[in-house]
Design a protein around this motif. Structure first.
Motif, PDB file in Angstrom:
ATOM      1  N   ASP A   3       9.618 -57.942 -36.316  1.00  0.00           N
ATOM      2  CA  ASP A   3      10.802 -56.881 -36.806  1.00  0.00           C
ATOM      3  C   ASP A   3      10.523 -55.536 -36.242  1.00  0.00           C
ATOM      4  O   ASP A   3      11.583 -54.857 -35.799  1.00  0.00           O
ATOM      5  CB  ASP A   3      10.577 -56.871 -38.368  1.00  0.00           C
ATOM      6  N   ARG A   4       9.374 -54.935 -36.060  1.00  0.00           N
ATOM      7  CA  ARG A   4       9.341 -53.815 -35.313  1.00  0.00           C
ATOM      8  C   ARG A   4       9.445 -53.606 -34.007  1.00  0.00           C
ATOM      9  O   ARG A   4       9.803 -52.704 -33.551  1.00  0.00           O
ATOM     10  CB  ARG A   4       7.944 -53.282 -35.524  1.00  0.00           C
ATOM     11  N   PHE A   5       9.282 -54.795 -33.014  1.00  0.00           N
ATOM     12  CA  PHE A   5       9.293 -54.629 -31.663  1.00  0.00           C
ATOM     13  C   PHE A   5      10.625 -55.450 -31.145  1.00  0.00           C
ATOM     14  O   PHE A   5      10.698 -55.254 -29.697  1.00  0.00           O
ATOM     15  CB  PHE A   5       8.310 -55.250 -31.171  1.00  0.00           C
ATOM     16  N   ARG A   6      11.487 -55.969 -31.875  1.00  0.00           N
ATOM     17  CA  ARG A   6      12.573 -56.882 -31.375  1.00  0.00           C
ATOM     18  C   ARG A   6      13.493 -56.010 -30.356  1.00  0.00           C
ATOM     19  O   ARG A   6      13.735 -56.811 -29.549  1.00  0.00           O
ATOM     20  CB  ARG A   6      13.431 -57.585 -32.627  1.00  0.00           C
ATOM     21  N   ASP A   7      13.638 -54.825 -30.645  1.00  0.00           N
ATOM     22  CA  ASP A   7      14.612 -54.321 -29.858  1.00  0.00           C
ATOM     23  C   ASP A   7      13.906 -53.256 -28.663  1.00  0.00           C
ATOM     24  O   ASP A   7      14.586 -52.424 -28.116  1.00  0.00           O
ATOM     25  CB  ASP A   7      15.600 -53.322 -30.455  1.00  0.00           C
ATOM     26  N   ALA A   8      12.605 -53.478 -28.514  1.00  0.00           N
ATOM     27  CA  ALA A   8      11.937 -52.796 -27.650  1.00  0.00           C
ATOM     28  C   ALA A   8      12.016 -52.657 -26.179  1.00  0.00           C
ATOM     29  O   ALA A   8      11.918 -51.712 -25.328  1.00  0.00           O
ATOM     30  CB  ALA A   8      10.427 -53.055 -28.128  1.00  0.00           C
ATOM     31  N   GLY A   9      12.782 -53.775 -25.670  1.00  0.00           N
ATOM     32  CA  GLY A   9      13.069 -53.774 -24.267  1.00  0.00           C
ATOM     33  C   GLY A   9      11.910 -54.429 -23.263  1.00  0.00           C
ATOM     34  O   GLY A   9      11.042 -54.957 -23.827  1.00  0.00           O
ATOM     35  N   TRP A  10      12.003 -54.260 -22.099  1.00  0.00           N
ATOM     36  CA  TRP A  10      11.084 -54.617 -21.116  1.00  0.00           C
ATOM     37  C   TRP A  10      10.874 -56.369 -21.332  1.00  0.00           C
ATOM     38  O   TRP A  10      11.832 -56.881 -21.150  1.00  0.00           O
ATOM     39  CB  TRP A  10       9.643 -54.045 -21.162  1.00  0.00           C
ATOM     40  N   GLN A  11       9.796 -56.773 -21.229  1.00  0.00           N
ATOM     41  CA  GLN A  11       9.431 -58.224 -21.419  1.00  0.00           C
ATOM     42  C   GLN A  11       9.224 -58.682 -23.117  1.00  0.00           C
ATOM     43  O   GLN A  11       8.633 -59.604 -23.241  1.00  0.00           O
ATOM     44  CB  GLN A  11       8.287 -58.887 -20.647  1.00  0.00           C
ATOM     45  N   THR A  12       9.764 -57.584 -23.934  1.00  0.00           N
ATOM     46  CA  THR A  12       9.660 -58.438 -25.143  1.00  0.00           C
ATOM     47  C   THR A  12      10.048 -59.506 -25.720  1.00  0.00           C
ATOM     48  O   THR A  12       9.110 -60.318 -26.640  1.00  0.00           O
ATOM     49  CB  THR A  12      10.428 -57.115 -26.224  1.00  0.00           C
ATOM     50  N   GLY A  13      11.244 -60.011 -25.091  1.00  0.00           N
ATOM     51  CA  GLY A  13      11.688 -61.401 -25.403  1.00  0.00           C
ATOM     52  C   GLY A  13      10.559 -62.479 -25.255  1.00  0.00           C
ATOM     53  O   GLY A  13      10.315 -63.284 -26.030  1.00  0.00           O
ATOM     54  N   ARG A  14      10.054 -62.272 -24.019  1.00  0.00           N
ATOM     55  CA  ARG A  14       9.031 -63.281 -23.790  1.00  0.00           C
ATOM     56  C   ARG A  14       7.806 -63.334 -24.376  1.00  0.00           C
ATOM     57  O   ARG A  14       7.311 -64.192 -24.875  1.00  0.00           O
ATOM     58  CB  ARG A  14       8.659 -62.966 -22.182  1.00  0.00           C
ATOM     59  N   PHE A  15       7.425 -61.852 -24.703  1.00  0.00           N
ATOM     60  CA  PHE A  15       5.959 -61.708 -25.756  1.00  0.00           C
ATOM     61  C   PHE A  15       6.395 -62.266 -26.916  1.00  0.00           C
ATOM     62  O   PHE A  15       5.431 -62.893 -27.584  1.00  0.00           O
ATOM     63  CB  PHE A  15       5.716 -60.182 -25.491  1.00  0.00           C
ATOM     64  N   LEU A  16       7.461 -62.075 -27.396  1.00  0.00           N
ATOM     65  CA  LEU A  16       7.755 -62.538 -28.838  1.00  0.00           C
ATOM     66  C   LEU A  16       7.726 -64.120 -28.975  1.00  0.00           C
ATOM     67  O   LEU A  16       7.210 -64.565 -29.835  1.00  0.00           O
ATOM     68  CB  LEU A  16       8.953 -61.911 -29.374  1.00  0.00           C
TER      69      LEU A  16
END
Length: 409
Positions: free
Chosen positions: A248-261
């Motif tokens: 919830d806190r990082f979903r829109d953070a950008g960079w490689q966030t999707g991969r990490f989540l």
């Protein structure tokens, strides 16, 4: 003496090694069913390197080092804005990356192997409570058994249960909070994951770090600036709730966030914690004493947590062997000798500087990157590392304990 060490992590294994070398009968009780040789990447600095060298294990540690060449600050496209390389000159101060980076599990295994033939290990068993008098301490274990010892040591980490029994009832909260929270886990490594640690800042006081420790795995760290009851409490919630919080806190953070989540969803290595220091006025009570993070956690941002635990284990064993027939005096000396070092490494953590490195706005992030890029262009971090006379532990030096030298026992 007959000694019970509660906790089989870095500090507990190191203390068991030193006490066994000093001729004591040592039992390590670890609540996990096997050696807890997991965890993320840690580093050795200053006095911690010296402590490992005195154990005769520095070459063994070198054989297991992680290849991390430096730290890059990257933008949302993954482009490095500034890079600070490790100081491998053998002189001066370690940079953001230490010359001695190692996986926590590898270090625990090295310490365990060095001590196991002379130390009794109990796995899957924890000391849940104890009582003591002037002659002995009686520990009561989770399996219903009990045992008598001359000394009980709490080496059970930042959330130590033993610390609650050692500190006076009217003691203040031992946790010194810096308003930061951290989670880490492992994901599959991809081709773009290099031996440089990538650090990415997102608005809202959010930081993501990526570092790779072997050909198939990459470590991911999420760090968050937040002072709220929810953030403090979530680390005690079930793991799935913790993962929901971080997503919830990082979903829109950008960079490689999707991969990490996506990697976080299925990982078996997830860990979440509040970044705190443990600060207490005393580390012992009668025949019970604290060591490592249980006594003086310096926090991950100090860079000296592991080195502090190794140093504390060495000093505690040394003072016990220096005063083998006067335990109260030995424990008092342990406090007197080690306290200046602990004060030094804890003072390295300055919340206002941490906030500078985790800006809240995009404009502040761009400014931080620009200043860091200029400093790297002018080689400021390299010059500071090479020409500093002291590492993060300051001028404090490990005492010499002849009783603990190789071959002395």
């Amino acid at each position: 003496m007959k000694v019970l060490v509660c906790g089989g992590g870095v500090a507990g294994q190191a203390l068991a090694y030193w006490l066994a070398r000093g001729g004591h009968r040592v039992t390590v009780a670890e609540r996990f069913p096997a050696l807890r040789d997991t965890g993320a990447q840690v580093d050795l600095r200053g006095q911690g390197i010296d402590a490992v060298e005195r154990m005769g294990l520095l070459d063994t540690v070198r054989d297991k080092l992680v290849d991390e060449a430096g730290v890059a600050f990257v933008n949302a496209r993954g482009k490095a804005r500034a890079t600070i390389m490790a100081n491998t000159s053998g002189r001066g101060r370690q940079s953001l990356t230490s010359e001695y980076e190692i996986m926590r599990g590898d270090l625990v295994r090295i310490l365990h192997e060095a001590a196991k033939d002379d130390v009794n290990h109990l796995f899957g068993v924890a000391a849940e409570r104890f009582e003591q008098d002037e002659r002995k301490v009686v520990a009561h274990f989770s399996d219903g058994s009990s045992g008598e010892y001359d000394l009980l040591v709490g080496a059970d980490g930042q959330g130590s249960r033993m610390r609650r029994a050692v500190l006076p009832d009217d003691s203040p909260d031992p946790y010194w909070r810096v308003g930061m929270h951290m989670a880490y886990w492992f994901v599959p490594r991809i081709a773009s994951d290099t031996d440089i640690r990538d650090t990415y800042n997102a608005p809202g006081g959010r930081m993501i770090m990526r570092r790779s420790h072997n050909p198939t795995e990459t470590q991911v760290y999420f760090v968050l600036r937040e002072e709220s009851e929810e953030a403090t409490a979530v680390h005690r919630e079930p793991v799935e709730r913790q993962k929901e919080f971080w997503a919830d806190r990082f979903r829109d953070a950008g960079w490689q966030t999707g991969r990490f989540l996506e990697g976080m969803r299925t990982t078996g290595s997830f860990y979440s914690q509040e970044v705190v220091q443990v600060r207490t006025d005393t580390w012992s009570k009668g025949r019970a004493v604290l060591v490592g993070d249980a006594a003086h956690c310096a926090s991950p941002f100090s860079g000296m947590g592991i080195s502090g635990g190794l140093t504390g284990a060495y000093v505690l064993a040394g003072e016990i062997n220096r005063c083998p027939h006067d335990l109260p005096q030995a424990l008092a000396n342990y406090d007197t000798v080690l306290r200046p070092f602990v004060d030094e490494i804890q003072a390295e953590v300055k919340p206002h500087l941490l906030r500078v490195g985790m800006p809240m706005s995009r404009l502040a992030i761009d400014a931080f990157h620009s200043v860091t890029a200029l400093a790297c262009f002018l080689r400021v971090p390299d010059l500071i590392a090479r020409f500093s006379r002291e590492d993060r532990g300051g001028s404090w030096r490990l005492p010499d304990y002849p009783e603990l030298r190789l071959g002395a026992a």
